[in-house]
Design an enzyme around this catalytic site. Structure first.
Site, PDB file in Angstrom:
ATOM      1  N   TYR A  33      38.436  28.308  32.448  1.00 53.05           N
ATOM      2  CA  TYR A  33      38.522  26.961  31.892  1.00 53.05           C
ATOM      3  C   TYR A  33      38.734  26.989  30.394  1.00 53.05           C
ATOM      4  CZ  TYR A  33      33.887  27.184  29.718  1.00 53.05           C
ATOM      5  OH  TYR A  33      32.827  27.509  28.908  1.00 53.05           O
ATOM      6  N   LYS A 143      36.683  33.560  29.900  1.00 53.85           N
ATOM      7  CA  LYS A 143      36.077  32.226  29.891  1.00 53.85           C
ATOM      8  C   LYS A 143      36.004  31.702  31.330  1.00 53.85           C
ATOM      9  CE  LYS A 143      36.123  28.065  26.991  1.00 53.85           C
ATOM     10  NZ  LYS A 143      34.867  28.290  26.300  1.00 53.85           N
ATOM     11  N   GLU A 176      26.248  36.191  20.995  1.00 59.92           N
ATOM     12  CA  GLU A 176      26.688  34.829  20.689  1.00 59.92           C
ATOM     13  C   GLU A 176      25.594  33.873  21.137  1.00 59.92           C
ATOM     14  OE1 GLU A 176      30.350  34.235  22.823  1.00 59.92           O
ATOM     15  OE2 GLU A 176      29.544  35.080  24.661  1.00 59.92           O
ATOM     16  N   LEU A 200      32.816  35.875  23.803  1.00 65.26           N
ATOM     17  CA  LEU A 200      34.087  35.177  23.948  1.00 65.26           C
ATOM     18  C   LEU A 200      34.764  35.112  22.580  1.00 65.26           C
ATOM     19  CD1 LEU A 200      35.944  33.473  25.860  1.00 65.26           C
ATOM     20  CD2 LEU A 200      34.812  31.479  24.886  1.00 65.26           C
TER      21      LEU A 200
END
Length: 279
Positions: A33, A143, A176, A200
Protein backbone atom coordinates in the site's frame (compact mmCIF):
# COMPACT_ATOMS: atom_id res chain seq x y z
CA UNK A 1 -18.13 12.84 -3.15
CA UNK A 2 -17.05 13.44 0.44
CA UNK A 3 -15.38 10.03 0.88
CA UNK A 4 -14.65 7.81 -2.09
CA UNK A 5 -13.99 4.11 -2.43
CA UNK A 6 -12.63 2.36 -5.52
CA UNK A 7 -12.26 -1.39 -6.09
CA UNK A 8 -11.27 -2.87 -9.45
CA UNK A 9 -13.14 -0.22 -11.44
CA UNK A 10 -16.13 0.18 -9.14
CA UNK A 11 -16.56 3.62 -7.51
CA UNK A 12 -18.90 4.35 -4.61
CA UNK A 13 -19.17 6.39 -1.45
CA UNK A 14 -16.69 4.81 0.94
CA UNK A 15 -19.38 3.85 3.46
CA UNK A 16 -21.25 1.94 0.73
CA UNK A 17 -18.26 0.11 -0.75
CA UNK A 18 -18.25 -3.68 -0.29
CA UNK A 19 -15.18 -5.89 -0.73
CA UNK A 20 -15.34 -9.66 -1.46
CA UNK A 21 -14.37 -11.80 1.52
CA UNK A 22 -12.07 -13.92 -0.67
CA UNK A 23 -9.74 -11.00 -1.38
CA UNK A 24 -6.28 -12.04 -0.15
CA UNK A 25 -6.23 -8.95 2.07
CA UNK A 26 -8.91 -10.63 4.21
CA UNK A 27 -7.12 -13.97 4.48
CA UNK A 28 -3.47 -12.98 4.83
CA UNK A 29 -3.04 -9.20 4.57
CA UNK A 30 -1.37 -10.19 1.29
CA UNK A 31 -0.66 -6.88 -0.38
CA UNK A 32 1.18 -3.58 -0.43
CA UNK A 33 0.00 0.00 0.00
CA UNK A 34 0.78 3.70 -0.11
CA UNK A 35 -0.74 6.75 1.58
CA UNK A 36 -0.12 10.41 0.84
CA UNK A 37 -1.57 13.89 1.03
CA UNK A 38 -3.41 15.87 -1.60
CA UNK A 39 -3.92 19.64 -1.40
CA UNK A 40 -5.92 21.82 -3.80
CA UNK A 41 -6.52 18.66 -5.89
CA UNK A 42 -2.74 18.25 -6.35
CA UNK A 43 -1.29 14.92 -5.15
CA UNK A 44 2.02 15.55 -3.38
CA UNK A 45 5.04 13.37 -4.33
CA UNK A 46 2.89 11.09 -6.51
CA UNK A 47 5.78 9.75 -8.61
CA UNK A 48 7.80 8.75 -5.54
CA UNK A 49 4.91 6.91 -3.88
CA UNK A 50 3.89 5.06 -7.03
CA UNK A 51 7.50 4.02 -7.64
CA UNK A 52 7.69 2.62 -4.08
CA UNK A 53 4.39 0.76 -4.51
CA UNK A 54 5.77 -1.00 -7.57
CA UNK A 55 9.04 -1.80 -5.75
CA UNK A 56 7.16 -3.29 -2.80
CA UNK A 57 4.92 -5.31 -5.09
CA UNK A 58 7.89 -6.66 -7.05
CA UNK A 59 9.58 -7.87 -3.85
CA UNK A 60 6.44 -9.87 -3.03
CA UNK A 61 5.94 -11.09 -6.62
CA UNK A 62 2.64 -9.22 -6.95
CA UNK A 63 1.91 -8.02 -10.46
CA UNK A 64 0.07 -4.70 -10.30
CA UNK A 65 -2.81 -4.79 -12.85
CA UNK A 66 -2.02 -1.34 -14.29
CA UNK A 67 1.10 0.51 -15.41
CA UNK A 68 2.59 3.34 -13.37
CA UNK A 69 1.19 5.93 -15.76
CA UNK A 70 -2.25 4.30 -15.73
CA UNK A 71 -2.28 4.28 -11.93
CA UNK A 72 -1.26 7.95 -11.73
CA UNK A 73 -4.01 8.91 -14.19
CA UNK A 74 -6.58 6.90 -12.23
CA UNK A 75 -5.60 8.53 -8.94
CA UNK A 76 -5.69 12.03 -10.41
CA UNK A 77 -9.10 11.31 -11.98
CA UNK A 78 -10.48 10.05 -8.66
CA UNK A 79 -9.23 13.15 -6.85
CA UNK A 80 -11.26 15.31 -9.24
CA UNK A 81 -14.45 13.54 -8.14
CA UNK A 82 -14.11 14.84 -4.59
CA UNK A 83 -16.02 17.79 -3.11
CA UNK A 84 -12.85 19.15 -1.52
CA UNK A 85 -9.26 19.04 -2.74
CA UNK A 86 -7.54 18.60 0.66
CA UNK A 87 -7.42 14.84 1.07
CA UNK A 88 -5.77 11.70 2.34
CA UNK A 89 -5.15 9.39 -0.61
CA UNK A 90 -4.69 5.69 0.21
CA UNK A 91 -4.23 2.88 -2.29
CA UNK A 92 -3.28 -0.76 -2.07
CA UNK A 93 -2.79 -3.76 -4.31
CA UNK A 94 -3.60 -7.26 -3.04
CA UNK A 95 -2.43 -10.49 -4.61
CA UNK A 96 -5.92 -11.30 -5.89
CA UNK A 97 -8.90 -13.40 -4.84
CA UNK A 98 -9.54 -17.07 -4.22
CA UNK A 99 -10.26 -19.73 -1.64
CA UNK A 100 -8.09 -19.56 1.45
CA UNK A 101 -4.82 -21.18 0.45
CA UNK A 102 -1.27 -20.15 1.28
CA UNK A 103 -0.21 -20.80 -2.31
CA UNK A 104 -0.53 -17.88 -4.72
CA UNK A 105 -3.87 -17.83 -6.59
CA UNK A 106 -4.14 -17.50 -10.33
CA UNK A 107 -5.71 -14.38 -11.75
CA UNK A 108 -5.16 -10.62 -11.51
CA UNK A 109 -4.31 -8.57 -8.46
CA UNK A 110 -6.95 -6.33 -6.86
CA UNK A 111 -6.63 -2.53 -6.72
CA UNK A 112 -8.18 -0.57 -3.86
CA UNK A 113 -8.29 3.23 -3.46
CA UNK A 114 -9.82 5.41 -0.75
CA UNK A 115 -10.05 9.20 -0.57
CA UNK A 116 -11.02 10.97 2.66
CA UNK A 117 -10.89 14.64 3.74
CA UNK A 118 -7.60 15.63 5.35
CA UNK A 119 -5.93 18.99 5.88
CA UNK A 120 -2.34 19.50 6.92
CA UNK A 121 -1.22 22.37 9.11
CA UNK A 122 2.41 23.31 9.75
CA UNK A 123 2.18 22.74 13.52
CA UNK A 124 5.44 23.01 15.50
CA UNK A 125 4.06 21.79 18.83
CA UNK A 126 6.53 19.23 20.28
CA UNK A 127 5.30 15.71 21.05
CA UNK A 128 6.08 12.91 23.50
CA UNK A 129 7.45 9.51 22.52
CA UNK A 130 7.73 6.12 24.19
CA UNK A 131 9.93 3.17 23.24
CA UNK A 132 9.30 -0.53 22.68
CA UNK A 133 11.19 -3.53 21.35
CA UNK A 134 10.81 -3.96 17.60
CA UNK A 135 9.06 -7.33 17.21
CA UNK A 136 8.26 -6.99 13.51
CA UNK A 137 9.55 -9.34 10.84
CA UNK A 138 12.70 -8.74 8.77
CA UNK A 139 11.07 -7.24 5.69
CA UNK A 140 10.29 -3.75 7.04
CA UNK A 141 11.58 -2.26 3.79
CA UNK A 142 8.44 -3.59 2.04
CA UNK A 143 5.32 -1.51 2.67
CA UNK A 144 3.01 -4.48 3.27
CA UNK A 145 -0.45 -4.67 4.80
CA UNK A 146 0.89 -6.83 7.65
CA UNK A 147 0.96 -4.13 10.32
CA UNK A 148 -0.23 -5.83 13.53
CA UNK A 149 3.03 -5.23 15.51
CA UNK A 150 2.94 -1.59 14.41
CA UNK A 151 -0.72 -1.34 15.42
CA UNK A 152 0.10 -2.68 18.89
CA UNK A 153 3.06 -0.32 19.26
CA UNK A 154 0.98 2.66 18.20
CA UNK A 155 -1.76 1.72 20.67
CA UNK A 156 0.87 1.52 23.41
CA UNK A 157 1.82 5.10 22.60
CA UNK A 158 -1.79 6.28 22.56
CA UNK A 159 -2.53 4.53 25.86
CA UNK A 160 0.45 6.32 27.39
CA UNK A 161 -0.78 9.68 26.09
CA UNK A 162 2.08 9.88 23.58
CA UNK A 163 2.33 10.67 19.89
CA UNK A 164 4.50 7.78 18.72
CA UNK A 165 6.34 4.64 19.77
CA UNK A 166 10.03 4.39 18.87
CA UNK A 167 11.06 0.82 18.05
CA UNK A 168 14.44 -0.75 18.74
CA UNK A 169 16.18 -4.04 17.97
CA UNK A 170 18.60 -6.08 20.15
CA UNK A 171 21.57 -3.94 21.12
CA UNK A 172 19.13 -1.00 21.42
CA UNK A 173 19.53 -0.03 17.78
CA UNK A 174 16.70 2.37 16.95
CA UNK A 175 14.90 1.41 13.75
CA UNK A 176 11.80 3.56 13.24
CA UNK A 177 8.45 4.32 14.88
CA UNK A 178 5.12 2.53 14.57
CA UNK A 179 4.16 4.66 11.55
CA UNK A 180 7.00 7.16 11.15
CA UNK A 181 10.73 7.34 10.57
CA UNK A 182 12.74 8.83 13.43
CA UNK A 183 15.93 10.89 13.28
CA UNK A 184 18.18 12.79 15.67
CA UNK A 185 20.35 15.87 15.48
CA UNK A 186 23.60 15.76 17.45
CA UNK A 187 26.43 18.28 17.22
CA UNK A 188 24.80 19.84 14.16
CA UNK A 189 24.56 16.55 12.21
CA UNK A 190 21.31 14.76 11.29
CA UNK A 191 21.53 11.02 11.99
CA UNK A 192 19.02 8.68 10.37
CA UNK A 193 18.92 4.89 10.23
CA UNK A 194 20.19 3.38 6.96
CA UNK A 195 17.58 2.08 4.51
CA UNK A 196 18.21 -1.62 5.08
CA UNK A 197 15.61 -4.33 5.69
CA UNK A 198 14.84 -3.01 9.20
CA UNK A 199 13.13 0.22 8.16
CA UNK A 200 10.86 1.56 5.46
CA UNK A 201 12.59 4.01 3.14
CA UNK A 202 10.17 6.83 3.90
CA UNK A 203 9.35 9.42 1.25
CA UNK A 204 9.24 12.11 3.96
CA UNK A 205 12.60 10.81 5.24
CA UNK A 206 14.09 11.37 1.77
CA UNK A 207 12.69 14.92 1.71
CA UNK A 208 14.15 15.62 5.16
CA UNK A 209 17.58 14.54 3.91
CA UNK A 210 17.16 16.72 0.82
CA UNK A 211 16.22 19.68 3.03
CA UNK A 212 19.34 19.10 5.13
CA UNK A 213 21.53 19.12 2.05
CA UNK A 214 19.87 22.29 0.78
CA UNK A 215 20.44 24.00 4.13
CA UNK A 216 24.01 22.74 4.54
CA UNK A 217 23.22 20.43 7.47
CA UNK A 218 25.45 17.31 7.38
CA UNK A 219 23.64 13.95 7.18
CA UNK A 220 24.86 10.58 8.47
CA UNK A 221 22.83 7.52 7.44
CA UNK A 222 24.14 5.33 10.24
CA UNK A 223 22.45 3.36 13.05
CA UNK A 224 21.95 5.06 16.40
CA UNK A 225 20.89 3.70 19.79
CA UNK A 226 18.31 4.49 22.47
CA UNK A 227 21.06 6.23 24.44
CA UNK A 228 21.79 8.42 21.40
CA UNK A 229 18.08 9.16 21.09
CA UNK A 230 17.72 10.21 24.71
CA UNK A 231 20.82 12.39 24.59
CA UNK A 232 20.12 13.99 21.19
CA UNK A 233 19.97 17.73 20.67
CA UNK A 234 16.80 17.27 18.60
CA UNK A 235 14.50 14.33 17.82
CA UNK A 236 12.45 14.50 14.63
CA UNK A 237 9.83 12.10 13.26
CA UNK A 238 8.72 12.12 9.63
CA UNK A 239 5.82 10.57 7.75
CA UNK A 240 3.77 11.44 4.69
CA UNK A 241 0.99 12.90 6.84
CA UNK A 242 3.28 14.60 9.40
CA UNK A 243 6.45 15.43 7.48
CA UNK A 244 8.44 17.14 10.26
CA UNK A 245 7.49 16.70 13.92
CA UNK A 246 9.65 17.59 16.92
CA UNK A 247 9.78 15.49 20.11
CA UNK A 248 10.32 16.85 23.62
CA UNK A 249 10.09 13.69 25.74
CA UNK A 250 11.08 10.01 25.58
CA UNK A 251 9.58 7.52 28.06
CA UNK A 252 8.48 10.34 30.34
CA UNK A 253 11.90 12.04 30.46
CA UNK A 254 12.61 15.39 28.75
CA UNK A 255 14.71 15.01 25.61
CA UNK A 256 15.84 17.02 22.61
CA UNK A 257 14.64 20.62 22.25
CA UNK A 258 18.18 22.06 22.09
CA UNK A 259 18.49 23.17 18.46
CA UNK A 260 15.30 25.03 17.64
CA UNK A 261 17.17 26.92 14.94
CA UNK A 262 17.92 23.76 12.96
CA UNK A 263 14.50 22.24 13.54
CA UNK A 264 12.66 25.37 12.41
CA UNK A 265 14.86 25.72 9.33
CA UNK A 266 14.07 22.13 8.34
CA UNK A 267 10.39 22.47 9.20
CA UNK A 268 9.99 25.62 7.14
CA UNK A 269 11.88 24.16 4.17
CA UNK A 270 9.81 20.95 4.15
CA UNK A 271 6.43 22.64 4.52
CA UNK A 272 7.45 25.31 2.04
CA UNK A 273 8.08 22.61 -0.55
CA UNK A 274 4.68 21.04 0.19
CA UNK A 275 2.86 24.34 -0.15
CA UNK A 276 4.67 25.28 -3.37
CA UNK A 277 4.06 21.91 -5.02
CA UNK A 278 0.33 21.86 -4.17
CA UNK A 279 -0.67 25.41 -5.07
Amino acid sequence: MKELGYYNGRIEELSEMMIPMNDRACWFGDGVYEAQLCRNYHIFTLDEHVDRLFRSAAMLEIKIPVTKDELKKLLNDLVQKMDDGDLMLYYQVTRGSGKRNHAFPKGPANLWVTLTPKSINPDTTPVSLITAEDTRFLHCNIKTLNLLPSVMANQKAISAGCYECVLYRPGERVTECSHSNVHIIRDGVLYTAPTDHLILAGIARAHLIAACKKLGIPVSETPFTLTDLRNADEIITTSSTAPCTRACQVDGVPAGMKREDLFMALHDEIFGEFMRDTQ
